[in-house]
Design an enzyme around this catalytic site. Structure first.
Site, PDB file in Angstrom:
ATOM      1  N   LYS A  93       0.846  -1.195   0.000  1.00 41.41           N
ATOM      2  CA  LYS A  93       0.000   0.000   0.000  1.00 41.41           C
ATOM      3  C   LYS A  93       0.884   1.248   0.000  1.00 41.41           C
ATOM      4  O   LYS A  93       1.944   1.282   0.649  1.00 41.41           O
ATOM      5  CB  LYS A  93      -0.885  -0.052   1.252  1.00 41.41           C
ATOM      6  CG  LYS A  93      -1.938   1.037   1.373  1.00 41.41           C
ATOM      7  CD  LYS A  93      -2.780   0.768   2.625  1.00 41.41           C
ATOM      8  CE  LYS A  93      -3.799   1.837   2.901  1.00 41.41           C
ATOM      9  NZ  LYS A  93      -4.584   1.528   4.125  1.00 41.41           N
ATOM     10  N   SER A 118      -9.676  -0.879   7.580  1.00 45.11           N
ATOM     11  CA  SER A 118      -9.036  -0.656   6.288  1.00 45.11           C
ATOM     12  C   SER A 118      -8.316  -1.867   5.709  1.00 45.11           C
ATOM     13  O   SER A 118      -7.894  -1.835   4.556  1.00 45.11           O
ATOM     14  CB  SER A 118      -8.062   0.522   6.376  1.00 45.11           C
ATOM     15  OG  SER A 118      -8.779   1.724   6.518  1.00 45.11           O
ATOM     16  N   SER A 122      -9.343   1.626   3.697  1.00 45.71           N
ATOM     17  CA  SER A 122      -8.587   2.431   2.750  1.00 45.71           C
ATOM     18  C   SER A 122      -7.629   1.611   1.883  1.00 45.71           C
ATOM     19  O   SER A 122      -7.065   2.126   0.920  1.00 45.71           O
ATOM     20  CB  SER A 122      -7.786   3.501   3.512  1.00 45.71           C
ATOM     21  OG  SER A 122      -6.821   2.901   4.378  1.00 45.71           O
TER      22      SER A 122
END
Length: 528
Positions: free
Chosen positions: A111, A216, A192
């Site tokens: 990420k 997330s 997220s």
């Protein structure tokens, strides 16, 4: 994504088309080796039928065919121009008889809030940090490199890990644009870790790392038909990860199977002197040992009924999952997780207090050369570049975080103490003790919602908050489909109970094998 990174990897133009044909077994479906997990890929390399370089090339071709063309799910924000060179080095080590472990030569995505000291930027999706390279690896990146993994690239995310606006649209960032759900392209991946979820669902790499403050990892894993593990706070280092809140932030695996998640978690765990909380994780690990038959037999599971009821078809899918748990020997007890209403507002308060100082500390240590130094600079940048950064939603959370006092304020300390009391001792610990439970189970959350830039996100319930606020582990595993959209079953336990949760999740997964590769449908079908 910077197009130069893609061309530099030698998969542009005609070469990409040739490799894409090799990588795709049928339209929208990954070839067996790309869909396969760590152990199958390792077996291929051990047998001499596969190399790390060829695996990386095939994934790069699939990224060209699926992420940047075709359905264009937009999960990858940047590719690592050194990926093939790293893969070649891992192949040379293998040929010399040196194997670092199960992840040797395996492609991994990170990420884009996880620092890498290489040619890639680390931006949390913000144009304010576009082009800013970290001066050192995050601990999780260093751990993966040491394990022999090939960092293939960075994934898109909800900008600032979804801590930017009260009306945000998950999966969108100013730098990366919008990530689409591979199961229905008009639907959201949740956030997220949206890009990590979409990328692994679409078989753009073997493994991905997500991060979670609250939901997330587990939410995008659930909506993308994946396994996600949100570890106990302190099991995995937080250093080098662009933060929201040190009291809840953690990185964790997002994979297509429980076995891959366990193997990856083993690589991520480790004491990091830059993050003293990880000292309590000394000696932890060995999660692959939990991948044995009978992981549910005799386990007392608390069915958290207060997290049902958001959608009848979702409840029906989870009731079928509960029947499987029972058939596998688990003892089910209906329970209610106490005091969950007592930390809703104080959770947000703590996150806002911790955000600005945490960001300033990260920038000072990992990006001291960046023009952006603090939250005030981010807010000003967004105002100056509103046409690109604030076209869809504003920055209320950033402004609120900047306005908070320091971490010695009574309001912050009281809120933090409140969270720990009601999420831990008088929350998860209490219900598990009273009912002598091995874990709590519930639907992870609702189905993927239609992406909506007008109204923002439409969450359909979530079981993420109790474990997130407590800092306790949470594992989600595919539990079937509603109208062709994946849903997940959650296993939550007390601190450092990852091995037990993995064993239970593995037993459920092997009894059901729900996961199906996505077909990149334009929208969900009510006939599915």
């Amino acid at each position: 994504m910077d197009r130069r990174n893609f061309v530099g990897l030698g998969v542009a133009g005609a070469a990409a088309a040739v490799l894409a044909n090799e990588a795709l077994a049928a339209p929208g479906v990954a070839g067996d080796i790309l869909e396969a997990g760590v152990m199958a890929q390792q077996a291929g390399m051990t047998a001499g039928k596969l190399t790390s370089q060829s695996l990386v090339r095939q994934y790069l071709a699939r990224i060209a065919a699926v992420d940047k063309a075709g359905p264009r799910i937009n999960a990858i924000i940047e590719l690592n121009p050194d990926a093939l060179a790293i893969a070649a080095a891992m192949d040379r080590e293998r040929a010399a008889g040196k194997l670092r472990g199960p992840l040797h030569g395996i492609p991994v995505l990170l990420k884009d809030n996880i620092a890498t000291a290489d040619k890639m930027s680390t931006t949390a999706g913000s144009l304010a940090l576009d082009g800013v390279r970290a001066v050192r690896d995050a601990h999780v990146a260093a751990q993966l490199r040491a394990a022999g993994a090939v960092i293939l690239g960075k994934t898109n995310l909800s900008e600032w890990a979804n801590m930017r606006s009260t009306h945000s649209t998950s999966g969108w960032s100013g730098r990366g644009g919008l990530t689409k759900n591979p199961y229905a392209l008009d639907r959201n991946c949740s956030g997220s870790s949206s890009g990590s979820g979409a990328a692994i669902a679409a078989s753009l790499a073997t493994l991905a790392v997500g991060t979670e403050t609250d939901g997330s990892i587990v939410s995008p894993a659930s909506t993308c038909g994946l396994v996600g593990i949100k570890p106990t706070l302190g099991l995995v280092s937080r250093s080098g990860i662009i933060p929201i809140a040190a009291s809840q932030d953690t990185a964790g695996p997002m994979t297509r199977s429980v076995s891959d998640a366990a193997l990856m978690l083993d690589a991520l765990v480790g004491v990091d002197e830059r993050d003293p909380i990880t000292r309590q994780a000394a000696g932890k690990g060995g999660y692959a040992k939990a991948l044995v038959a009978g992981g549910l037999k005799g386990k007392r599971l608390g069915v958290a009924r207060d997290f049902f009821g958001s959608y009848d078809k979702l409840d029906a899918a989870i009731e079928k999952a509960l029947a499987v748990l029972k058939a596998q020997g688990a003892i089910l007890v209906d329970v209610k997780v106490p005091n969950t209403s007592k930390y809703g507002e104080t959770e947000t308060e703590v996150l806002l207090y911790e955000f600005a100082p945490g960001l300033a500390d990260y920038l000072s240590e990992y990006a001291p050369h960046a023009a952006i130094k603090n939250m005030a600079d981010v807010i000003a940048f967004n105002q100056q570049h509103a046409g690109r950064e604030m076209a869809h939603f504003a920055q209320e959370h950033l402004v609120a975080a900047q306005a908070k006092g320091n971490l010695k304020s009574k309001q912050y300390l009281d809120a933090l103490a409140n969270n720990r009391r009601y999420a831990q001792a008088e929350g998860i610990d209490q219900v598990m003790r009273e009912h002598q439970l091995d874990a709590l189970v519930a639907p992870t959350g609702g189905t993927a919602w239609l992406t909506d830039f007008v109204n923002g996100d439409h969450y359909g319930g979530s079981f993420s908050t109790p474990a997130a606020v407590a800092g306790y582990p949470h594992v989600t595993v595919p539990a079937g489909y509603v109208y062709g959209l994946p849903v997940g079953l959650s296993f939550v336990g007390g601190a450092f109970s990852e091995a037990a949760l993995i064993g239970m999740a593995y037993a459920y997964e092997q009894a059901t094998l729900h996961r199906k590769a996505p077909r990149f449908a334009p929208s969900a079908s009510v006939k599915a």
